[in-house]
Scaffold this motif. Structure first.
Motif, PDB file in Angstrom:
ATOM      1  N   LEU A 151       0.910  -1.824  -0.153  1.00 32.02           N
ATOM      2  CA  LEU A 151       0.263   0.065  -0.066  1.00 32.02           C
ATOM      3  C   LEU A 151       1.166   1.489  -0.145  1.00 32.02           C
ATOM      4  CD1 LEU A 151      -2.379  -1.178   2.475  1.00 32.02           C
ATOM      5  CD2 LEU A 151      -2.646  -0.890   0.370  1.00 32.02           C
ATOM      6  N   ARG A 152       1.725   1.252   1.189  1.00 35.81           N
ATOM      7  CA  ARG A 152       2.824   2.540   1.152  1.00 35.81           C
ATOM      8  C   ARG A 152       3.957   2.709  -0.845  1.00 35.81           C
ATOM      9  NH1 ARG A 152       4.762   3.783   5.557  1.00 35.81           N
ATOM     10  NH2 ARG A 152       7.362   4.518   5.210  1.00 35.81           N
ATOM     11  N   ARG A 153       4.212   1.322  -1.684  1.00 34.23           N
ATOM     12  CA  ARG A 153       4.545   1.667  -2.807  1.00 34.23           C
ATOM     13  C   ARG A 153       3.608   2.088  -3.365  1.00 34.23           C
ATOM     14  NH1 ARG A 153       7.821   2.329  -3.166  1.00 34.23           N
ATOM     15  NH2 ARG A 153       9.589   0.680  -2.101  1.00 34.23           N
ATOM     16  N   GLN A 154       2.364   1.497  -3.142  1.00 32.43           N
ATOM     17  CA  GLN A 154       0.763   2.445  -4.392  1.00 32.43           C
ATOM     18  C   GLN A 154       1.358   3.855  -4.149  1.00 32.43           C
ATOM     19  OE1 GLN A 154      -0.743   0.580  -6.502  1.00 32.43           O
ATOM     20  NE2 GLN A 154      -2.379   2.424  -7.120  1.00 32.43           N
ATOM     21  N   GLN A 155       0.910   4.150  -2.524  1.00 32.48           N
ATOM     22  CA  GLN A 155       1.024   6.020  -2.468  1.00 32.48           C
ATOM     23  C   GLN A 155       1.476   6.316  -2.960  1.00 32.48           C
ATOM     24  OE1 GLN A 155      -1.457   7.682  -0.902  1.00 32.48           O
ATOM     25  NE2 GLN A 155      -2.535   5.718  -1.062  1.00 32.48           N
ATOM     26  N   GLN A 156       3.357   5.948  -3.191  1.00 29.85           N
ATOM     27  CA  GLN A 156       4.483   6.823  -3.708  1.00 29.85           C
ATOM     28  C   GLN A 156       4.413   6.246  -5.198  1.00 29.85           C
ATOM     29  OE1 GLN A 156       7.737   4.352  -1.847  1.00 29.85           O
ATOM     30  NE2 GLN A 156       7.622   5.616  -0.222  1.00 29.85           N
ATOM     31  N   LEU A 157       3.452   5.586  -6.195  1.00 30.91           N
ATOM     32  CA  LEU A 157       3.419   5.573  -7.089  1.00 30.91           C
ATOM     33  C   LEU A 157       2.435   6.442  -7.697  1.00 30.91           C
ATOM     34  CD1 LEU A 157       3.953   1.590  -7.792  1.00 30.91           C
ATOM     35  CD2 LEU A 157       5.371   3.493  -7.993  1.00 30.91           C
ATOM     36  N   TRP A 201       3.854  -6.340 -11.358  1.00 28.01           N
ATOM     37  CA  TRP A 201       3.971  -7.243 -12.412  1.00 28.01           C
ATOM     38  C   TRP A 201       4.310  -6.565 -13.794  1.00 28.01           C
ATOM     39  CZ3 TRP A 201       2.650 -10.783 -15.455  1.00 28.01           C
ATOM     40  CH2 TRP A 201       4.114 -11.827 -16.589  1.00 28.01           C
ATOM     41  N   THR A 202       2.791  -6.693 -13.942  1.00 29.20           N
ATOM     42  CA  THR A 202       2.132  -6.895 -15.213  1.00 29.20           C
ATOM     43  C   THR A 202       2.771  -5.143 -16.401  1.00 29.20           C
ATOM     44  OG1 THR A 202       0.035  -5.109 -13.614  1.00 29.20           O
ATOM     45  CG2 THR A 202       0.840  -8.012 -14.998  1.00 29.20           C
ATOM     46  N   LEU A 203       2.720  -3.736 -15.492  1.00 34.27           N
ATOM     47  CA  LEU A 203       3.596  -2.879 -15.691  1.00 34.27           C
ATOM     48  C   LEU A 203       4.685  -2.745 -15.506  1.00 34.27           C
ATOM     49  CD1 LEU A 203       1.728  -0.821 -13.338  1.00 34.27           C
ATOM     50  CD2 LEU A 203       0.909  -0.791 -15.639  1.00 34.27           C
ATOM     51  N   SER A 204       5.800  -3.296 -14.748  1.00 38.04           N
ATOM     52  CA  SER A 204       7.528  -3.848 -14.957  1.00 38.04           C
ATOM     53  C   SER A 204       8.453  -4.293 -15.856  1.00 38.04           C
ATOM     54  CB  SER A 204       7.969  -3.595 -13.671  1.00 38.04           C
ATOM     55  OG  SER A 204       7.418  -4.029 -12.569  1.00 38.04           O
ATOM     56  N   ASP A 206      12.086  -1.349  -7.512  1.00 38.39           N
ATOM     57  CA  ASP A 206      12.051  -0.087  -7.970  1.00 38.39           C
ATOM     58  C   ASP A 206      13.489  -0.491  -8.419  1.00 38.39           C
ATOM     59  OD1 ASP A 206      10.432   1.569  -5.924  1.00 38.39           O
ATOM     60  OD2 ASP A 206      11.497   0.107  -3.956  1.00 38.39           O
ATOM     61  N   ASN A 207      14.298  -1.395  -8.032  1.00 41.04           N
ATOM     62  CA  ASN A 207      15.432  -1.826  -9.124  1.00 41.04           C
ATOM     63  C   ASN A 207      14.938  -1.669 -10.172  1.00 41.04           C
ATOM     64  OD1 ASN A 207      16.655  -1.515  -7.213  1.00 41.04           O
ATOM     65  ND2 ASN A 207      17.527  -3.680  -6.872  1.00 41.04           N
ATOM     66  N   ASP A 208      13.807  -2.474 -10.865  1.00 39.93           N
ATOM     67  CA  ASP A 208      13.706  -2.592 -12.622  1.00 39.93           C
ATOM     68  C   ASP A 208      12.907  -0.945 -13.170  1.00 39.93           C
ATOM     69  OD1 ASP A 208      14.312  -5.749 -12.192  1.00 39.93           O
ATOM     70  OD2 ASP A 208      12.302  -5.619 -11.268  1.00 39.93           O
ATOM     71  N   LYS A 209      12.554  -0.296 -11.908  1.00 38.85           N
ATOM     72  CA  LYS A 209      11.738   0.978 -12.319  1.00 38.85           C
ATOM     73  C   LYS A 209      13.167   1.713 -12.722  1.00 38.85           C
ATOM     74  CE  LYS A 209       8.222   4.573 -11.523  1.00 38.85           C
ATOM     75  NZ  LYS A 209       8.223   5.245 -10.058  1.00 38.85           N
ATOM     76  N   THR A 210      14.358   1.963 -12.074  1.00 41.66           N
ATOM     77  CA  THR A 210      14.943   2.836 -12.283  1.00 41.66           C
ATOM     78  C   THR A 210      16.105   2.569 -13.782  1.00 41.66           C
ATOM     79  OG1 THR A 210      15.084   3.176  -9.728  1.00 41.66           O
ATOM     80  CG2 THR A 210      17.052   3.623 -10.873  1.00 41.66           C
ATOM     81  N   ALA A 211      15.918   1.319 -14.068  1.00 38.48           N
ATOM     82  CA  ALA A 211      17.282   0.747 -15.080  1.00 38.48           C
ATOM     83  C   ALA A 211      16.354   1.020 -15.911  1.00 38.48           C
ATOM     84  CB  ALA A 211      17.267  -0.626 -14.922  1.00 38.48           C
ATOM     85  N   ALA A 212      14.864   1.070 -15.818  1.00 39.56           N
ATOM     86  CA  ALA A 212      14.017   1.434 -17.167  1.00 39.56           C
ATOM     87  C   ALA A 212      14.111   3.106 -17.580  1.00 39.56           C
ATOM     88  CB  ALA A 212      12.488   0.605 -16.969  1.00 39.56           C
ATOM     89  N   THR A 213      14.092   3.562 -16.753  1.00 38.24           N
ATOM     90  CA  THR A 213      14.385   4.665 -16.754  1.00 38.24           C
ATOM     91  C   THR A 213      14.834   5.867 -16.643  1.00 38.24           C
ATOM     92  OG1 THR A 213      13.595   4.890 -14.545  1.00 38.24           O
ATOM     93  CG2 THR A 213      11.698   4.876 -16.279  1.00 38.24           C
ATOM     94  N   ALA A 233      -2.372  -8.125  -1.100  1.00 35.70           N
ATOM     95  CA  ALA A 233      -1.569  -7.461  -1.354  1.00 35.70           C
ATOM     96  C   ALA A 233      -0.282  -8.373  -3.057  1.00 35.70           C
ATOM     97  CB  ALA A 233      -0.592  -8.255   0.112  1.00 35.70           C
ATOM     98  N   ALA A 234      -1.372  -9.824  -2.809  1.00 37.70           N
ATOM     99  CA  ALA A 234      -1.158 -10.435  -4.239  1.00 37.70           C
ATOM    100  C   ALA A 234      -1.067  -9.818  -5.172  1.00 37.70           C
ATOM    101  CB  ALA A 234      -1.428 -11.423  -3.984  1.00 37.70           C
ATOM    102  N   GLY A 235      -2.773  -8.952  -5.013  1.00 42.41           N
ATOM    103  CA  GLY A 235      -3.483  -8.263  -6.548  1.00 42.41           C
ATOM    104  C   GLY A 235      -2.357  -7.141  -6.675  1.00 42.41           C
ATOM    105  N   LEU A 236      -1.781  -6.042  -5.698  1.00 43.47           N
ATOM    106  CA  LEU A 236      -1.021  -5.361  -6.126  1.00 43.47           C
ATOM    107  C   LEU A 236       0.489  -6.202  -6.585  1.00 43.47           C
ATOM    108  CD1 LEU A 236      -1.639  -2.858  -2.713  1.00 43.47           C
ATOM    109  CD2 LEU A 236      -2.553  -2.897  -5.405  1.00 43.47           C
ATOM    110  N   GLU A 237       1.423  -6.823  -6.240  1.00 44.09           N
ATOM    111  CA  GLU A 237       2.363  -7.728  -6.498  1.00 44.09           C
ATOM    112  C   GLU A 237       1.936  -7.863  -8.068  1.00 44.09           C
ATOM    113  OE1 GLU A 237       4.905  -8.410  -5.235  1.00 44.09           O
ATOM    114  OE2 GLU A 237       5.127  -8.565  -3.289  1.00 44.09           O
ATOM    115  N   TRP A 238       0.495  -8.406  -8.381  1.00 42.45           N
ATOM    116  CA  TRP A 238       0.380  -8.497 -10.344  1.00 42.45           C
ATOM    117  C   TRP A 238       0.364  -7.652 -10.919  1.00 42.45           C
ATOM    118  CZ3 TRP A 238      -3.863  -7.324 -13.476  1.00 42.45           C
ATOM    119  CH2 TRP A 238      -3.994  -8.692 -14.358  1.00 42.45           C
ATOM    120  N   TRP A 239      -0.238  -6.610 -10.494  1.00 44.58           N
ATOM    121  CA  TRP A 239       0.067  -6.027 -10.272  1.00 44.58           C
ATOM    122  C   TRP A 239       0.854  -4.514 -10.713  1.00 44.58           C
ATOM    123  CZ3 TRP A 239      -0.033   0.012  -9.546  1.00 44.58           C
ATOM    124  CH2 TRP A 239      -0.330   0.840 -10.090  1.00 44.58           C
TER     125      TRP A 239
END
Length: 543
Positions: free
Chosen positions: A40-46, A102-105, A441-448, A94-100
């Motif tokens: 949830l904290r990661r979702q808020q930060q995104l 995963w589909t984005l990154s 976060d690593n995947d997102k950083t590497a992509a951008t 939590a698993a639903g957010l994980e899957w979301w």
């Protein structure tokens, strides 16, 4: 007619415990709460573009939903079905957010997110900033969650809301409350200076410090060590003076856990050990268990009276014999607390070794499971689960093979192994979650990285309350004990309804967390003021 004190003492005595599986189910609230909170904290930060920490208006309800409420539900008669359903919902969200994510990154990592292959061009052009894999986040949550479970239990046990099978066992068995003190000691070992291999650094740093600073540090360290002893004496005086309910088979007639904390450094200091190793706690537990089994000490602890014989008292004529007789009588009356320090010392030293081997990254570990190179997160996690398997084997060998029942009263070898069996999986799951979210976060950083050269990886951070409770654990424990006494003196907990108990426990946990947060804010402001003052002094010297 029995008094209210006698009724409350009978209410928490004579219990045989529950199954290890049910205790494991209840303790799932720790990794599930961390998983959902991080998600949830990661979702808020995104959504906010990684703009920083959450506001108090969001963080406080998040803390209650992910930690306080499930802990109360699972330590109550509402465990079945409401507690189980609540934990299931936590896992689903939590698993639903994980899957979301995963589909984005679309990460190129393996199932657990370890050792991702990085693009050579992106690394060459703009290497991402890698987060530190020191166990700061998940270890903070582990320690604070254990404290919160203990805070909840020490008050909840006085309500009918709390199932009797989860209370402390009278002789042998598995009780949820049996784990509180032992887990506290184990967690202290994980973060000791020896576990983090800071002794050499501290010696080198102390040589460069001013003598006055060294004297101040030594004074502060001595005063800090006196706090448990002072609190033990204060607790003893208040309990005896206010006719507060007591459970003699817990630690003894006069003993309490604060005395154990005060004596533990001395016991550990008497045991020669150059560096954390599995050999020392294993040898100590083997010797202690032989003492308990071969000399019928276990039966004596459980069945013997708490007073010395009259013949011993009548033979005491000289001053020396009177002192010896008094010491023996005190030992007999508090045998669980005194002898239990041996088991707690073994748990603490095992925590030091496990912390050095499987938690803290180091390039100079002397452990047999460590290599000469810096230990990676994957190898540390593998070492942690390997130690858990060995602990399970020892626990089953002692309980099923040798028939040595788990005994909290004597802190025997079976009990100490069971403490490891329970705590290590929690650490392992928390480490997986922490690394997994850091990997996103690593995947997102590497992509951008090609378009955002200054992007900084935001690793999962422990909540503000978790950090505060972790840093001021002993003080929070003292506050929780004081609040527990205040509640018991202000109301008859035996007649409280489930709703009343739930509201009281939720408010109680909120007060403890709020006080810890306020204390942390005060300490942080003073630390900042001190840094500013030192900075101004350095500037004036340079001019």
């Amino acid at each position: 007619m029995t008094t209210l004190k006698q009724q409350k003492e009978a209410f928490v005595s004579g219990h045989q415990g529950t199954s290890p599986q049910e205790i494991g189910l209840i303790l799932l609230t720790v990794p599930l709460g961390f998983w959902l909170s991080s998600a949830l904290r990661r979702q808020q930060q995104l959504q906010r573009g990684n703009s920083g920490s959450l506001s108090s208006s969001v963080a406080s309800p998040l803390e209650a939903v992910t930690f306080y409420i499930p802990m109360i539900l699972c330590q109550s008669s509402l465990l079945y079905p409401y507690g189980v359903i609540y934990m299931g919902l936590q896992a689903v969200v939590a698993a639903g957010l994980e899957w979301w994510w995963w589909t984005l990154s679309k990460p190129t990592t393996d199932t657990f997110g370890y050792d991702p292959p990085a693009s050579s061009s992106s690394i060459k052009n703009n290497p991402p900033k890698q987060p530190s894999r020191a166990p700061s986040c998940y270890l903070t949550h582990y320690r604070s969650s254990l404290l919160y479970l203990t805070f909840c239990a020490i008050l909840a046990v006085d309500f009918p809301f709390f199932p009797r099978r989860l209370a402390k066992t009278e002789t042998a068995g598995y009780g949820l409350m049996d784990l509180g003190a032992a887990s506290f000691v184990f967690a202290a070992g994980l973060v000791s200076h020896r576990a983090k291999q800071q002794q050499h650094q501290q010696r080198q740093q102390s040589k460069t410090n001013h003598n006055n600073n060294n004297n101040n540090n030594n004074l502060q360290r001595r005063l800090r060590r006196c706090v448990p002893l002072d609190m033990g004496l204060l607790r003893l005086a208040t309990h005896k003076g206010m006719e507060y309910q007591e459970h003699a088979s817990e630690y003894g007639v006069h003993w309490n856990f604060f005395f154990t904390l005060a004596l533990l450094p001395w016991v550990v200091g008497l045991i020669p050990s150059a560096a954390p190793s599995w050999i020392t706690p294993f040898f100590l537990l083997s010797l202690y268990q032989w003492f308990l089994s071969a000399h019928n000490v276990q039966e004596w602890i459980e069945q013997a009276p708490r007073t010395c014989g009259k013949s011993t008292r009548t033979n005491a004529t000289t001053t020396t014999s009177v002192i010896v007789d008094t010491m023996l009588c005190l030992f007999v009356a508090n045998r669980e607390g005194v002898l239990g320090c041996i088991g707690y010392a073994a748990i603490y030293m095992a925590g030091e070794w496990i912390g050095q081997t499987a938690l803290w990254p180091s390039s100079s570990s002397s452990s047999s499971l460590s290599s000469s190179k810096t230990i990676t997160t994957t190898s540390r996690l593998g070492a942690l689960w390997l130690i858990w398997l060995l602990s399970v084997a020892l626990w089953l060998g002692l309980t099923q093979g040798l028939g040595i029942a788990v005994s909290r009263r004597s802190t025997n070898a079976s009990f100490c192994c069971w403490v490891l069996v329970v705590n290590l999986p929690i650490l392992g799951f928390l480490q997986i979650i922490d690394h997994r979210h850091g990997q996103y976060d690593n995947d997102k950083t590497a992509a951008t990285a090609a378009t955002a050269a200054s992007t900084t990886v935001t690793t999962p951070q422990a909540t503000l309350v978790s950090q505060a409770v972790n840093r001021h654990g002993l003080l929070c424990f003292i506050v929780a004990n004081l609040l527990t006494g205040a509640v018991n003196l202000s109301m008859n907990t035996l007649e409280a309804s489930n709703t009343t108990a739930f509201v009281v426990l939720l408010g109680y946990l909120t007060v403890v967390g709020t006080l810890a947060t306020v204390l942390e804010a005060i300490v942080a402001s003073r630390r900042q003021a001190g840094n500013d003052k030192n900075g101004d002094g350095d500037k004036s010297k340079s001019h």
